[in-house]
Design an enzyme around this catalytic site. Structure first.
Site, PDB file in Angstrom:
ATOM      1  CB  THR A  18      -0.804   0.115   1.257  1.00 52.95           C
ATOM      2  OG1 THR A  18      -0.046  -0.030   2.428  1.00 52.95           O
ATOM      3  CG2 THR A  18      -1.867  -1.363   1.362  1.00 52.95           C
ATOM      4  CD1 TRP A  19       5.196   4.321   0.485  1.00 53.84           C
ATOM      5  CD2 TRP A  19       6.841   3.100  -0.499  1.00 53.84           C
ATOM      6  NE1 TRP A  19       6.190   5.129   0.699  1.00 53.84           N
ATOM      7  CE2 TRP A  19       7.288   4.533   0.142  1.00 53.84           C
ATOM      8  CE3 TRP A  19       7.618   2.276  -0.906  1.00 53.84           C
ATOM      9  CZ2 TRP A  19       8.538   4.836   0.092  1.00 53.84           C
ATOM     10  CZ3 TRP A  19       8.825   2.793  -1.133  1.00 53.84           C
ATOM     11  CH2 TRP A  19       9.343   3.930  -0.564  1.00 53.84           C
ATOM     12  CE1 TYR A  52       5.456   2.358   3.513  1.00 54.14           C
ATOM     13  CE2 TYR A  52       3.655   0.892   3.453  1.00 54.14           C
ATOM     14  CZ  TYR A  52       5.020   1.132   3.526  1.00 54.14           C
ATOM     15  OH  TYR A  52       5.897   0.054   3.511  1.00 54.14           O
ATOM     16  CD  GLN A 163       7.366  -5.677   4.469  1.00 52.24           C
ATOM     17  OE1 GLN A 163       7.362  -4.597   3.914  1.00 52.24           O
ATOM     18  NE2 GLN A 163       6.452  -6.102   5.047  1.00 52.24           N
ATOM     19  CE  LYS A 203      19.344  -5.432 -14.686  1.00 53.37           C
ATOM     20  NZ  LYS A 203      20.960  -5.693 -14.145  1.00 53.37           N
ATOM     21  NE  ARG A 215       7.420 -13.801 -27.511  1.00 54.50           N
ATOM     22  CZ  ARG A 215       8.681 -13.046 -27.260  1.00 54.50           C
ATOM     23  NH1 ARG A 215       8.479 -11.927 -27.082  1.00 54.50           N
ATOM     24  NH2 ARG A 215       9.634 -13.506 -27.184  1.00 54.50           N
TER      25      ARG A 215
HETATM   26  P1  NAP Z   1       6.211  -2.813  -6.322  1.00 56.70           P
HETATM   27  O1  NAP Z   1       5.041  -3.539  -5.769  1.00 56.70           O
HETATM   28  O2  NAP Z   1       7.449  -3.458  -6.550  1.00 56.70           O
HETATM   29  O3  NAP Z   1       5.772  -2.002  -7.512  1.00 56.70           O
HETATM   30  C1  NAP Z   1       4.743  -1.102  -7.360  1.00 56.70           C
HETATM   31  C2  NAP Z   1       4.427  -0.593  -8.869  1.00 56.70           C
HETATM   32  O4  NAP Z   1       4.409  -1.488  -9.777  1.00 56.70           O
HETATM   33  C3  NAP Z   1       3.604   0.762  -9.080  1.00 56.70           C
HETATM   34  O5  NAP Z   1       4.103   1.439  -9.851  1.00 56.70           O
HETATM   35  C4  NAP Z   1       2.356  -0.299  -9.591  1.00 56.70           C
HETATM   36  O6  NAP Z   1       1.645   0.637 -10.526  1.00 56.70           O
HETATM   37  C5  NAP Z   1       3.038  -1.231 -10.774  1.00 56.70           C
HETATM   38  N1  NAP Z   1       2.306  -2.298 -10.662  1.00 56.70           N
HETATM   39  C6  NAP Z   1       1.853  -3.093 -10.037  1.00 56.70           C
HETATM   40  N2  NAP Z   1       1.101  -4.229 -10.553  1.00 56.70           N
HETATM   41  C7  NAP Z   1       1.304  -4.228 -11.824  1.00 56.70           C
HETATM   42  C8  NAP Z   1       1.103  -5.197 -12.881  1.00 56.70           C
HETATM   43  N3  NAP Z   1       0.346  -6.191 -12.791  1.00 56.70           N
HETATM   44  N4  NAP Z   1       1.433  -4.588 -14.082  1.00 56.70           N
HETATM   45  C9  NAP Z   1       2.147  -3.541 -14.237  1.00 56.70           C
HETATM   46  N5  NAP Z   1       2.469  -2.547 -13.327  1.00 56.70           N
HETATM   47  C10 NAP Z   1       2.227  -2.937 -12.099  1.00 56.70           C
HETATM   48  O7  NAP Z   1       6.800  -1.587  -5.298  1.00 56.70           O
HETATM   49  P2  NAP Z   1       6.480  -1.224  -3.878  1.00 56.70           P
HETATM   50  O8  NAP Z   1       5.295  -0.377  -3.780  1.00 56.70           O
HETATM   51  O9  NAP Z   1       7.884  -0.492  -3.465  1.00 56.70           O
HETATM   52  O10 NAP Z   1       6.703  -2.520  -2.884  1.00 56.70           O
HETATM   53  C11 NAP Z   1       5.461  -3.218  -2.522  1.00 56.70           C
HETATM   54  C12 NAP Z   1       4.931  -3.028  -1.340  1.00 56.70           C
HETATM   55  O11 NAP Z   1       6.130  -3.541  -0.371  1.00 56.70           O
HETATM   56  C13 NAP Z   1       4.861  -1.525  -0.852  1.00 56.70           C
HETATM   57  O12 NAP Z   1       3.669  -0.924  -1.219  1.00 56.70           O
HETATM   58  C14 NAP Z   1       4.950  -1.642   0.841  1.00 56.70           C
HETATM   59  O13 NAP Z   1       3.580  -2.099   1.112  1.00 56.70           O
HETATM   60  C15 NAP Z   1       6.083  -2.606   0.805  1.00 56.70           C
HETATM   61  N6  NAP Z   1       7.421  -1.944   1.124  1.00 56.70           N
HETATM   62  C16 NAP Z   1       7.894  -2.074   2.138  1.00 56.70           C
HETATM   63  C17 NAP Z   1       9.237  -1.597   2.493  1.00 56.70           C
HETATM   64  C18 NAP Z   1       9.898  -1.580   3.917  1.00 56.70           C
HETATM   65  O14 NAP Z   1      10.938  -0.935   4.125  1.00 56.70           O
HETATM   66  N7  NAP Z   1       9.607  -2.576   4.632  1.00 56.70           N
HETATM   67  C19 NAP Z   1       9.869  -0.837   1.611  1.00 56.70           C
HETATM   68  C20 NAP Z   1       9.178  -0.621   0.241  1.00 56.70           C
HETATM   69  C21 NAP Z   1       8.055  -1.164   0.084  1.00 56.70           C
HETATM   70  P3  NAP Z   1       0.164   1.187  -9.779  1.00 56.70           P
HETATM   71  O15 NAP Z   1       0.400   1.758  -8.756  1.00 56.70           O
HETATM   72  O16 NAP Z   1      -0.215   2.123 -11.183  1.00 56.70           O
HETATM   73  O17 NAP Z   1      -0.609  -0.138 -10.077  1.00 56.70           O
END
Ligand code: NAP
Length: 282
Positions: A18-19, A52, A163, A203, A215
């Site tokens: 949910t970030w 967040y 995590q 990349k 694919r």
């Molecule tokens: P992520 O989940 O790796 O990537 C999120 C991005 O990917 C967003 O731009 C999203 O776009 C896009 N996306 C999601 N599903 C997709 C799909 N099926 N096709 C194409 N694009 C897609 O990045 P994150 O938010 O950094 O990490 C996930 C979660 O981990 C966070 O939300 C948070 O809850 C947690 N987190 C924890 C820490 C920590 O320190 N503990 C640090 C970072 C993150 P849209 O938003 O447009 O859907």
């Protein structure tokens, strides 16, 4: 759907990050719908944090879970390291519970290590478990030395998850941290499993091998990236999505199985580390 056990509860291995949800008020309804699209498929885990949007993401979660059975959900929240002391942790927790509109969290994590002694945080976490405000506690952004220090403390072994950043382009934890966690049956919660929509790496989406696998599996490159984080047991992956379409795609990625030769090709293209690397964080 693959599953993972955390605190002896069997959960679907794809959760909902949910970030950055809640950052723009105009997106509220779509973001609520994005979480609900997952819950309607059977997702149970929602990962949020006081950090967040300073409570804004927690309030999107509050609106999304209205009408869902609380005991079917597994809500993870996190306390900032500066708030992880004996008095402030309780205040942070109470505020987060109020933001999410629930009276307990299934899992409460120390977001990363700070200067407050770990022993003080552990003691306070245990107090919160005893009071029923959290069912269990864990840590985030912990490396091998951090876990060893934690486990040496009274009650330190009650930690139920760690995590950390984990995706195809960030395999550093496979060198020593993941094997240690496996040995101790400590599940990994993989954050940024999509490398933030490939923003971290730049990349992955254009990689020919990932495109070929996509694919072959009639999937997107993102689904391949996500499924890869789940190829081994004991991992919960928490992609963040802002739309129902992305959430559904991520949920379906939990069904993708790779053949041995596909895994070999992936390991050749994105090699495992052969030496210790500093823990990657965001
Ligand atoms: P992520 O989940 O790796 O990537 C999120 C991005 O990917 C967003 O731009 C999203 O776009 C896009 N996306 C999601 N599903 C997709 C799909 N099926 N096709 C194409 N694009 C897609 O990045 P994150 O938010 O950094 O990490 C996930 C979660 O981990 C966070 O939300 C948070 O809850 C947690 N987190 C924890 C820490 C920590 O320190 N503990 C640090 C970072 C993150 P849209 O938003 O447009 O859907």
């Amino acid at each position: 759907m693959k599953t993972v056990q955390i605190n002896k509860i069997e959960l679907p291995a794809v959760g909902l990050g949910t970030w950055r949800l809640g950052d723009l008020a105009a997106n509220h309804e779509t973001e609520v719908a994005a979480i609900r699209a997952g819950l309607d498929q059977g997702a149970r885990v929602i990962d949020t944090a006081e950090m967040y949007g300073e409570g804004k993401a927690e309030r999107v979660v509050r609106d999304a879970i209205k009408g869902y059975q609380r005991d079917q959900l597994f809500i993870i929240d996190k306390v900032l390291p500066t708030n992880a002391g004996r008095d402030q942790l309780v205040k942070s927790l109470d505020q987060s519970l109020s933001n999410v509109g629930t009276d307990y969290f299934d899992l409460y994590l120390l977001h990363w290590r700070g200067t407050i002694p770990l022993s003080e945080t552990v003691t306070t976490m245990e107090k919160m478990v005893a009071q029923g405000k959290i069912k269990a506690w864990g840590v985030s952004n912990f490396d091998v030395q951090d876990l060893e220090e934690l486990w040496s403390l009274p009650n330190g072994t009650y930690c139920v998850a760690n995590q950390d950043l984990y995706n195809l382009d960030e395999r550093g934890i496979e060198y020593d941290l993941l094997p240690l966690m496996r040995q101790h049956q400590l599940p990994l919660i993989a954050y940024s499993p999509l490398a933030q929509g490939d923003q971290l790496s730049g990349k992955l989406t254009t990689d020919p091998l990932l495109q070929e696998l996509a694919r072959n599996h009639q999937a997107s490159v993102y689904q391949i990236m996500l499924a890869w984080t789940l190829r081994n047991d004991n991992v919960l992956t928490i992609p963040k999505s802002s739309t129902p379409e992305h959430t559904l795609a991520n949920w379906q990625a939990g069904e993708i199985e790779f053949s041995a030769s596909e895994l070999k090709a992936l390991a050749k293209r994105f090699p495992r580390p052969d030496h210790k690397q500093p823990l990657a964080t965001i």
